[in-house]
Motif scaffolding. Structure first.
Motif, PDB file in Angstrom:
ATOM      1  N   PHE A   1      12.618  19.723  -8.558  1.00  0.00           N
ATOM      2  CA  PHE A   1      12.326  18.483  -9.283  1.00  0.00           C
ATOM      3  C   PHE A   1      12.940  17.285  -8.571  1.00  0.00           C
ATOM      4  N   SER A   2      12.265  16.156  -8.723  1.00  0.00           N
ATOM      5  CA  SER A   2      12.754  14.899  -8.178  1.00  0.00           C
ATOM      6  C   SER A   2      13.421  14.113  -9.291  1.00  0.00           C
ATOM      7  N   THR A   3      14.305  13.175  -8.891  1.00  0.00           N
ATOM      8  CA  THR A   3      14.936  12.303  -9.876  1.00  0.00           C
ATOM      9  C   THR A   3      14.707  10.862  -9.459  1.00  0.00           C
ATOM     10  N   GLY A   4      14.428  10.016 -10.402  1.00  0.00           N
ATOM     11  CA  GLY A   4      14.328   8.589 -10.084  1.00  0.00           C
ATOM     12  C   GLY A   4      13.357   7.863 -10.981  1.00  0.00           C
ATOM     13  N   ASP A   5      13.828   6.757 -11.578  1.00  0.00           N
ATOM     14  CA  ASP A   5      12.977   5.929 -12.446  1.00  0.00           C
ATOM     15  C   ASP A   5      11.837   5.283 -11.659  1.00  0.00           C
ATOM     16  N   GLU A   6      12.028   5.182 -10.319  1.00  0.00           N
ATOM     17  CA  GLU A   6      11.035   4.473  -9.507  1.00  0.00           C
ATOM     18  C   GLU A   6       9.853   5.352  -9.109  1.00  0.00           C
ATOM     19  N   LEU A   7       9.903   6.650  -9.452  1.00  0.00           N
ATOM     20  CA  LEU A   7       8.920   7.577  -8.885  1.00  0.00           C
ATOM     21  C   LEU A   7       7.719   7.823  -9.796  1.00  0.00           C
ATOM     22  N   VAL A   8       6.535   7.867  -9.194  1.00  0.00           N
ATOM     23  CA  VAL A   8       5.330   8.341  -9.892  1.00  0.00           C
ATOM     24  C   VAL A   8       4.641   9.349  -8.973  1.00  0.00           C
TER      25      VAL A   8
ATOM     26  N   TYR B   1      23.302   5.371 -10.418  1.00  0.00           N
ATOM     27  CA  TYR B   1      22.226   6.163 -11.006  1.00  0.00           C
ATOM     28  C   TYR B   1      22.137   7.559 -10.384  1.00  0.00           C
ATOM     29  N   ASP B   2      23.152   7.933  -9.616  1.00  0.00           N
ATOM     30  CA  ASP B   2      23.149   9.254  -8.989  1.00  0.00           C
ATOM     31  C   ASP B   2      23.854  10.242  -9.909  1.00  0.00           C
ATOM     32  N   LEU B   3      23.062  10.855 -10.775  1.00  0.00           N
ATOM     33  CA  LEU B   3      23.625  11.601 -11.905  1.00  0.00           C
ATOM     34  C   LEU B   3      23.651  13.112 -11.714  1.00  0.00           C
TER      35      LEU B   3
ATOM     36  N   GLN C   1       7.727   0.437  -8.209  1.00  0.00           N
ATOM     37  CA  GLN C   1       7.635   1.904  -8.173  1.00  0.00           C
ATOM     38  C   GLN C   1       7.135   2.393  -6.816  1.00  0.00           C
ATOM     39  N   ILE C   2       7.493   3.617  -6.481  1.00  0.00           N
ATOM     40  CA  ILE C   2       7.010   4.245  -5.245  1.00  0.00           C
ATOM     41  C   ILE C   2       6.512   5.649  -5.594  1.00  0.00           C
ATOM     42  N   VAL C   3       5.813   6.251  -4.641  1.00  0.00           N
ATOM     43  CA  VAL C   3       5.226   7.561  -4.893  1.00  0.00           C
ATOM     44  C   VAL C   3       6.229   8.659  -4.556  1.00  0.00           C
ATOM     45  N   ASN C   4       6.276   9.654  -5.411  1.00  0.00           N
ATOM     46  CA  ASN C   4       7.113  10.823  -5.182  1.00  0.00           C
ATOM     47  C   ASN C   4       6.494  11.672  -4.073  1.00  0.00           C
ATOM     48  N   SER C   5       6.931  11.398  -2.862  1.00  0.00           N
ATOM     49  CA  SER C   5       6.405  12.165  -1.723  1.00  0.00           C
ATOM     50  C   SER C   5       7.224  13.434  -1.494  1.00  0.00           C
ATOM     51  N   ASN C   6       8.496  13.391  -1.873  1.00  0.00           N
ATOM     52  CA  ASN C   6       9.372  14.520  -1.546  1.00  0.00           C
ATOM     53  C   ASN C   6       8.983  15.814  -2.260  1.00  0.00           C
ATOM     54  N   SER C   7       8.585  15.699  -3.521  1.00  0.00           N
ATOM     55  CA  SER C   7       8.221  16.937  -4.232  1.00  0.00           C
ATOM     56  C   SER C   7       7.035  17.609  -3.562  1.00  0.00           C
ATOM     57  N   ILE C   8       6.089  16.776  -3.113  1.00  0.00           N
ATOM     58  CA  ILE C   8       4.907  17.309  -2.433  1.00  0.00           C
ATOM     59  C   ILE C   8       5.327  17.991  -1.131  1.00  0.00           C
TER      60      ILE C   8
ATOM     61  N   GLY D   1      19.383  11.337  -6.289  1.00  0.00           N
ATOM     62  CA  GLY D   1      20.483  11.235  -7.248  1.00  0.00           C
ATOM     63  C   GLY D   1      21.725  12.014  -6.853  1.00  0.00           C
ATOM     64  N   ALA D   2      21.857  12.319  -5.555  1.00  0.00           N
ATOM     65  CA  ALA D   2      22.951  13.187  -5.116  1.00  0.00           C
ATOM     66  C   ALA D   2      24.117  12.402  -4.534  1.00  0.00           C
ATOM     67  N   SER D   3      23.942  11.095  -4.446  1.00  0.00           N
ATOM     68  CA  SER D   3      24.941  10.289  -3.751  1.00  0.00           C
ATOM     69  C   SER D   3      25.970   9.727  -4.731  1.00  0.00           C
TER      70      SER D   3
ATOM     71  N   LEU E   1      19.233  17.947  -2.701  1.00  0.00           N
ATOM     72  CA  LEU E   1      18.905  17.212  -1.483  1.00  0.00           C
ATOM     73  C   LEU E   1      18.957  15.707  -1.737  1.00  0.00           C
ATOM     74  N   PRO E   2      19.294  14.937  -0.700  1.00  0.00           N
ATOM     75  CA  PRO E   2      19.257  13.484  -0.840  1.00  0.00           C
ATOM     76  C   PRO E   2      17.812  12.995  -0.987  1.00  0.00           C
ATOM     77  N   GLY E   3      17.642  11.812  -1.574  1.00  0.00           N
ATOM     78  CA  GLY E   3      16.309  11.338  -1.912  1.00  0.00           C
ATOM     79  C   GLY E   3      15.519  10.715  -0.775  1.00  0.00           C
ATOM     80  N   ASN E   4      16.214  10.144   0.210  1.00  0.00           N
ATOM     81  CA  ASN E   4      15.458   9.558   1.312  1.00  0.00           C
ATOM     82  C   ASN E   4      14.580  10.631   1.944  1.00  0.00           C
ATOM     83  N   PRO E   5      13.306  10.327   2.131  1.00  0.00           N
ATOM     84  CA  PRO E   5      12.371  11.372   2.548  1.00  0.00           C
ATOM     85  C   PRO E   5      12.765  12.117   3.833  1.00  0.00           C
ATOM     86  N   VAL E   6      13.295  11.395   4.814  1.00  0.00           N
ATOM     87  CA  VAL E   6      13.673  12.086   6.061  1.00  0.00           C
ATOM     88  C   VAL E   6      14.913  12.945   5.827  1.00  0.00           C
TER      89      VAL E   6
HETATM   90  P1  AMP Z   1      18.552   8.621  -4.114  1.00  0.00           P
HETATM   91  O1  AMP Z   1      19.020   9.801  -3.286  1.00  0.00           O
HETATM   92  O2  AMP Z   1      18.087   9.002  -5.447  1.00  0.00           O
HETATM   93  O3  AMP Z   1      19.605   7.574  -4.122  1.00  0.00           O
HETATM   94  O4  AMP Z   1      17.307   8.034  -3.344  1.00  0.00           O
HETATM   95  C1  AMP Z   1      17.421   7.497  -2.033  1.00  0.00           C
HETATM   96  C2  AMP Z   1      16.146   6.838  -1.635  1.00  0.00           C
HETATM   97  O5  AMP Z   1      15.109   7.807  -1.601  1.00  0.00           O
HETATM   98  C3  AMP Z   1      15.655   5.780  -2.594  1.00  0.00           C
HETATM   99  O6  AMP Z   1      15.068   4.726  -1.848  1.00  0.00           O
HETATM  100  C4  AMP Z   1      14.611   6.509  -3.434  1.00  0.00           C
HETATM  101  O7  AMP Z   1      13.651   5.612  -3.955  1.00  0.00           O
HETATM  102  C5  AMP Z   1      14.030   7.448  -2.435  1.00  0.00           C
HETATM  103  N1  AMP Z   1      13.537   8.645  -3.102  1.00  0.00           N
HETATM  104  C6  AMP Z   1      14.230   9.413  -3.964  1.00  0.00           C
HETATM  105  N2  AMP Z   1      13.497  10.444  -4.396  1.00  0.00           N
HETATM  106  C7  AMP Z   1      12.313  10.334  -3.784  1.00  0.00           C
HETATM  107  C8  AMP Z   1      11.118  11.117  -3.820  1.00  0.00           C
HETATM  108  N3  AMP Z   1      11.043  12.217  -4.570  1.00  0.00           N
HETATM  109  N4  AMP Z   1      10.070  10.719  -3.056  1.00  0.00           N
HETATM  110  C9  AMP Z   1      10.169   9.605  -2.293  1.00  0.00           C
HETATM  111  N5  AMP Z   1      11.263   8.845  -2.207  1.00  0.00           N
HETATM  112  C10 AMP Z   1      12.330   9.187  -2.951  1.00  0.00           C
END
Ligand code: AMP
Ligand code: MG
Length: 406
Positions: free
Chosen positions: A184-191, A258-260, A201-208, A252-254, A298-303
């Motif tokens: 699962f991904s975490t983040g209010d910004e994700l759809v 909002y990293d819960l 908002q941005i697209v949840n690419s990481n789950s895919i 949310g790992a940092s 895992l950290p949220g940044n896609p790379v």
């Molecule tokens: P975070 O680790 O939650 O602090 O997220 C770090 C960065 O990664 C932020 O710019 C998030 O918007 C982005 N991010 C977090 N989760 C995702 C996701 N599932 N898909 C794409 N970007 C994400």
């Protein structure tokens, strides 16, 4: 646990901890036709001998080698042996039979003359080439024998392996169960892709990407969706992870407000092994166990998510699968661009990989390495590994790398 600095542990120590924290799963029986890519859980011995009898390797004539020591030699054809229906009899001096590839060599014959080296006149066959004993005959068991152990536990079955298992007449294979990996991904910004996108908002690419990664590496991804950046949402999504073999959270790992993940999952019983690794990208990386399930945060940044998946999730899946090749293979290439000196974190530099006409591999880093740059990451073929505090290095020197696609 050795700490480098600021609570960070070294990459190889982190990997050891991940591997120690996951166990090989049980096995299941699978039909050989469905076994592509699965990991064999037990050695496989042949149920038969191949070929079962001496057979011809060519289309031609089965002869007694003694009859064709001098040529031309004319022999009388007394029958035929085809694949699947052999000649029921014996050939005597001066006799031959027509024979085809894969057909049983009849009693009395000990060599084959290929049909290109014969003249045919009714049943009188003139052999124009000498054929010593054994020529063009595949003896029984040339390929393998009953009881031969030809496939070993731990291998990843490819098309050659499954063909061999079939040839050994082993229709069912014992393979390890595929790990079910909850994501699962975490983040209010994700759809999710295709959903209406609000402002900011941005697209949840990481789950895919991670679901595809799990699948590509032999696991079964279970995509649980997106948790909001609030404790109740996280707690709720956590209840849907029961029955899985591993949990992967994204974002949310940092250490931001909002990293819960650490705090909320901590309250829910997460036993953390480590939460910071001395690497770039991917410093905020959590590993632990929650309700008996190994968990990788895992950290949220896609790379960062992609690189940490390659470095830690793939080995964890391999361990659960009982794969002989648990960790990644490190190779070397010529560096395609100068690199500055490194700091205290082990660096994984995204790079292309090209092969010159002489076979030389060149790894060329992208000039810009930000951990949010998914377009560059998609184009990359490998990660150049830069040890902590490595000095500056010039194009043309050799560097270590791992392939992103394993
Ligand atoms: P975070 O680790 O939650 O602090 O997220 C770090 C960065 O990664 C932020 O710019 C998030 O918007 C982005 N991010 C977090 N989760 C995702 C996701 N599932 N898909 C794409 N970007 C994400
Ligand atoms: Mg976030």
């Amino acid at each position: 646990m050795p700490e480098i600095t600021e609570g960070m542990i070294a990459v190889d120590v982190a990997l050891e901890n991940v591997l120690a924290g996951v166990s090989q799963l049980g096995s299941e029986d699978i039909n050989v036709a469905d076994a592509q890519g699965r990991i064999l859980a037990a050695d496989v011995a042949s149920h038969l001998t191949q070929p079962p009898v001496d057979v011809s390797a060519m289309d031609g004539y089965a002869v007694r080698a003694a009859d064709v020591t001098t040529v031309p030699a004319t022999l009388a054809q007394i029958g035929e042996s085809a694949a699947g229906s052999g000649f029921d009899g014996k050939i005597e001096a001066g006799q031959t039979i027509r024979i085809f590839t894969g057909a049983p060599v009849p009693e009395g014959a000990d060599a084959i003359v290929i049909q290109e080296d014969t003249d045919v006149d009714g049943d009188q066959i003139t052999m124009k080439e000498v054929s010593p004993a054994g020529k063009f005959i595949r003896p029984a068991g040339l390929d393998f024998n009953t009881g031969d152990v030809l496939l070993k536990a731990g291998i990843r079955l490819n098309s050659r392996n499954t063909a061999l298992a079939a040839a050994m007449n082993v229709p069912w294979l014992k393979v390890t169960r595929q790990p079910r990996v909850a994501i699962f991904s975490t983040g209010d910004e994700l759809v999710m892709p295709g959903e209406p996108l609000g402002p900011d908002q941005i697209v949840n690419s990481n789950s895919i990407g991670l679901a595809a990664f799990v699948q590509a590496n032999g696991g079964v991804p279970i995509n649980l969706g997106i948790a909001k950046d609030d404790p109740d949402s996280l707690r709720e999504i956590l209840t849907t992870t029961t029955g899985t073999d591993m949990l992967v959270t994204i974002g949310g790992a940092s250490v931001g407000d909002y990293d819960l993940v650490k705090t909320v999952l901590g309250e829910e019983g997460l036993d953390i092994t480590f939460s910071r690794v001395a690497m770039r990208p991917g410093k905020p990386l959590i590993f632990g166990k929650i309700k008996g399930i190994p968990m990788l945060g895992l950290p949220g940044n896609p790379v960062s998510a992609g690189v940490t998946a390659a470095l830690f999730l793939r080995p964890a899946i391999n361990k659960m699968l009982g794969a002989a090749d648990t960790t990644h293979v490190t190779e070397t290439a010529v560096l395609g661009r100068d690199l500055a000196e490194n700091d205290k974190r082990q660096d994984y530099i995204r790079a292309t990989l090209t092969m010159g006409s002489d076979g030389t591999l060149t790894a060329t880093p992208f000039d810009h390495q930000d951990s949010s740059m998914l377009a560059r990451f998609a184009e990359a073929a490998c990660l150049i590994i830069r040890a902590p505090f490595a000095g500056p290095i010039k194009a043309g020197e050799r560097v270590k790398f791992i392939r992103l696609d394993g």
